[in-house]
Design an enzyme around this catalytic site. Structure first.
Site, PDB file in Angstrom:
ATOM      1  CD  GLU A 122      -2.985  -1.208   2.223  1.00 58.08           C
ATOM      2  OE1 GLU A 122      -4.132  -1.471   1.858  1.00 58.08           O
ATOM      3  OE2 GLU A 122      -2.760  -0.946   3.393  1.00 58.08           O
ATOM      4  CB  CYS A 142       7.239  -5.414   9.096  1.00 55.05           C
ATOM      5  SG  CYS A 142       8.337  -4.359   9.963  1.00 55.05           S
ATOM      6  CB  CYS A 146       5.460  -2.584  16.473  1.00 58.91           C
ATOM      7  SG  CYS A 146       7.426  -2.165  16.009  1.00 58.91           S
ATOM      8  CB  CYS A 149       2.352  -1.750  13.760  1.00 60.39           C
ATOM      9  SG  CYS A 149       2.715  -1.662  12.221  1.00 60.39           S
ATOM     10  CD  GLU A 201      13.152  -0.352  10.388  1.00 59.99           C
ATOM     11  OE1 GLU A 201      12.283   0.023  11.208  1.00 59.99           O
ATOM     12  OE2 GLU A 201      13.950   0.338   9.800  1.00 59.99           O
ATOM     13  CB  SER A 232       9.986   6.512   9.809  1.00 63.74           C
ATOM     14  OG  SER A 232       9.380   6.164  11.232  1.00 63.74           O
ATOM     15  CB  CYS A 374       0.522   6.243  11.397  1.00 59.91           C
ATOM     16  SG  CYS A 374       1.100   7.885  10.926  1.00 59.91           S
TER      17      CYS A 374
HETATM   18  N1  SAH Z   1       9.060   0.467  10.140  1.00 59.19           N
HETATM   19  C1  SAH Z   1       9.052   1.931  10.451  1.00 59.19           C
HETATM   20  C2  SAH Z   1       8.299   2.846   9.352  1.00 59.19           C
HETATM   21  C3  SAH Z   1       6.772   2.169   9.157  1.00 59.19           C
HETATM   22  S1  SAH Z   1       5.616   2.834  10.588  1.00 59.19           S
HETATM   23  C4  SAH Z   1       8.900   2.519  11.906  1.00 59.19           C
HETATM   24  O1  SAH Z   1       8.392   1.580  12.506  1.00 59.19           O
HETATM   25  O2  SAH Z   1       9.393   3.579  12.070  1.00 59.19           O
HETATM   26  C5  SAH Z   1       5.311   4.429  10.448  1.00 59.19           C
HETATM   27  C6  SAH Z   1       4.966   5.196  11.824  1.00 59.19           C
HETATM   28  O3  SAH Z   1       3.524   4.655  12.255  1.00 59.19           O
HETATM   29  C7  SAH Z   1       5.815   4.561  12.833  1.00 59.19           C
HETATM   30  O4  SAH Z   1       6.317   5.635  13.794  1.00 59.19           O
HETATM   31  C8  SAH Z   1       4.969   3.627  13.596  1.00 59.19           C
HETATM   32  O5  SAH Z   1       5.479   3.205  14.826  1.00 59.19           O
HETATM   33  C9  SAH Z   1       3.670   4.204  13.605  1.00 59.19           C
HETATM   34  N2  SAH Z   1       2.543   3.336  13.636  1.00 59.19           N
HETATM   35  C10 SAH Z   1       2.636   2.021  13.681  1.00 59.19           C
HETATM   36  N3  SAH Z   1       1.126   1.559  14.219  1.00 59.19           N
HETATM   37  C11 SAH Z   1       0.451   2.638  14.228  1.00 59.19           C
HETATM   38  C12 SAH Z   1      -0.909   2.873  14.839  1.00 59.19           C
HETATM   39  N4  SAH Z   1      -1.637   1.716  14.672  1.00 59.19           N
HETATM   40  N5  SAH Z   1      -1.398   3.932  15.157  1.00 59.19           N
HETATM   41  C13 SAH Z   1      -0.661   5.234  15.030  1.00 59.19           C
HETATM   42  N6  SAH Z   1       0.855   4.945  14.623  1.00 59.19           N
HETATM   43  C14 SAH Z   1       1.331   3.787  14.551  1.00 59.19           C
HETATM   44 FE1  SF4 Z   2       7.294  -2.785  11.214  1.00 57.92          FE
HETATM   45 FE2  SF4 Z   2       7.212  -0.202  11.612  1.00 57.92          FE
HETATM   46 FE3  SF4 Z   2       5.051  -1.791  12.180  1.00 57.92          FE
HETATM   47 FE4  SF4 Z   2       6.925  -1.963  13.702  1.00 57.92          FE
HETATM   48  S1  SF4 Z   2       5.860  -0.004  13.348  1.00 57.92           S
HETATM   49  S2  SF4 Z   2       5.966  -3.639  12.744  1.00 57.92           S
HETATM   50  S3  SF4 Z   2       8.902  -1.624  12.496  1.00 57.92           S
HETATM   51  S4  SF4 Z   2       6.270  -1.154   9.868  1.00 57.92           S
END
Ligand code: SAH
Ligand code: SF4
Length: 397
Positions: A122, A142, A146, A149, A201, A232, A374
């Site tokens: 996406e 990924c 996390c 996420c 990532e 990021s 996000c």
């Molecule tokens: N993998 C990288 C980039 C993708 S995520 C990283 O983790 O930084 C982009 C941003 O969205 C990151 O800061 C991530 O932690 C945040 N994010 C992930 N899931 C989220 C959610 N459910 N609500 C708000 N932000 C979220």
């Molecule tokens: Fe992967 Fe970033 Fe989501 Fe963590 S927040 S699972 S590193 S995409």
């Protein structure tokens, strides 16, 4: 909420998405790589630089998807290149538009196995007053998990190639009508910023992300300066310095917690690279200065990381690092185990951080109604064992 679903023809065209690319793509090759590819293809050495420039112009300034339109090349050469190389787009599976103007594309990558559709990713476009940000994916799924996420619930299927990363920008430019010249010479270009904040990532796909960003920031092409590109990371410490040296774009760190105990739960990678090591890497990030601050992302989770004590500790931890703080209200997804902090609590937290000298920190959720905010991105693509793939391919044949 109403959303606009635009089904594209390619949605019906499963066989197209299921056919591996027959020819290598030139999209996403850096200039030296492009010249090498042309050299191996038999073009005379003395013309390489010029030919690469002409092709570059066709792809990145004119948005061409076939060599036919590259009229600065002879008809004979256009035909020859067309037989050897591909410059077509990824398939668009769906395009959705949020009521707030955010757009999301589900894209299908080329298939690796005949008969099996390629994996899906996406890409999101977020228009704002005076700027437009494209949120680009670096991986299908990924490896990290996390817990807040949605992408983290999807196993890694594969890394994107540099061409597939650049390809997301080309598709967005098509959809926004930014050709010819990719909006480069226009005062009001629609894509002004790129964030590597989609699926995946980026520092676990380092070379491809680096090459893609070199292409994207080339001043004779898409021409998005490195200061307008943000990568990021969830905190892959050993790659942060390398990213500063070899990519040199803006850096964002998904911090989300101020002590290792909480961060271990939210971002399990923290067990490998704890907060102290992460912040040391930030202090040493090449090129960091008050004019080039690091953004710290902090997702607001009710009762988990949103107390005023957390805010105080955040400010203390970031002391001495040229930093911006981005508070992100948690965006829920089906089955997500957290709740977003109450708005009043987010405001209190933000006030505290503001008073400590960090400006405008809350990021308004965009495109939540189409699951484009996000952390809401996830495609249905799953990693199958080779035996399953062959079984499926046989069944479909
Ligand atoms: N993998 C990288 C980039 C993708 S995520 C990283 O983790 O930084 C982009 C941003 O969205 C990151 O800061 C991530 O932690 C945040 N994010 C992930 N899931 C989220 C959610 N459910 N609500 C708000 N932000 C979220
Ligand atoms: Fe992967 Fe970033 Fe989501 Fe963590 S927040 S699972 S590193 S995409």
């Amino acid at each position: 909420m109403t959303t606009l679903d635009i089904a594209h023809e390619s949605r019906e065209a499963a066989p197209a998405g299921a056919a591996p690319r027959a020819k290598p793509s030139l999209v996403g090759l850096t200039r030296p790589q492009l010249m090498d590819a042309l050299k191996d293809f038999g073009l005379p050495e003395k013309h390489l630089r010029m030919r690469a420039g002409q092709i570059w112009n066709g792809i990145y300034n004119r948005g061409l998807t076939r060599f036919d339109g590259m009229t600065t090349l002879s008809k004979e050469l256009r035909d020859k290149l067309g037989q050897g190389f591909d410059i077509s787009r990824l398939d668009i599976v769906t395009e959705q538009k949020s009521i707030d103007g955010t757009r999301k594309w589900l894209l299908r990558l080329p298939s690796a196995v005949p008969g099996v559709p390629g994996p899906e990713i996406e890409t999101v476009y977020i228009p704002e007053e005076g700027r437009g940000t494209l949120c680009v994916s670096s991986q299908v799924g990924c490896t990290l998990t996390c817990t807040f996420c949605h992408t983290g619930t999807q196993k890694l299927v594969r890394n994107l190639t540099a061409g597939e990363i650049v390809g997301q920008i080309l598709i967005a430019r098509d959809a926004l009508g930014e050709w010819p010249d990719g909006g480069r010479n226009s005062e009001d270009r629609l894509i002004t910023n790129i964030v590597m904040m989609g699926m995946g990532e980026p520092l676990y796909n380092f070379e491809n992300v680096r090459d893609a960003l070199e292409v994207v920031s080339d001043g004779e092409g898409l021409s998005l300066s490195k200061r307008r590109i943000t990568l990021s990371t969830s905190g892959v410490v050993p790659m942060i310095e390398k990213a500063g040296e070899e990519i040199g774009c803006m850096l964002a760190i998904s911090l989300h917690a101020v002590n290792d105990e909480t961060r271990n739960k939210l971002v399990p990678l923290n067990k490998k690279y704890p907060i102290k090591e992460l912040l040391d890497a930030c202090r040493n990030y090449p090129g960091v200065s008050n004019a080039r601050r690091i953004t710290f992302e902090y997702v607001m989770l009710k009762g988990v990381n949103d107390s005023i004590e957390d805010a105080k500790e955040l400010v203390r931890l970031l002391k001495g690092i040229p930093a911006k703080i981005n508070l992100i209200p948690f965006n829920p997804w089906p089955g997500s185990p957290y709740e977003c902090s109450d708005w009043a609590q987010i405001e209190k937290f933000a006030d505290f951080v503001n008073r400590a000298g960090y400006a405008s920190p809350v990021r308004t959720p965009r495109g939540r109604d189409i699951m484009a905010a996000c952390g809401q991105l996830k495609s249905e693509t799953v990693k199958k064992r080779a035996s399953e793939r062959f079984r499926d391919a046989r069944a479909e044949a």
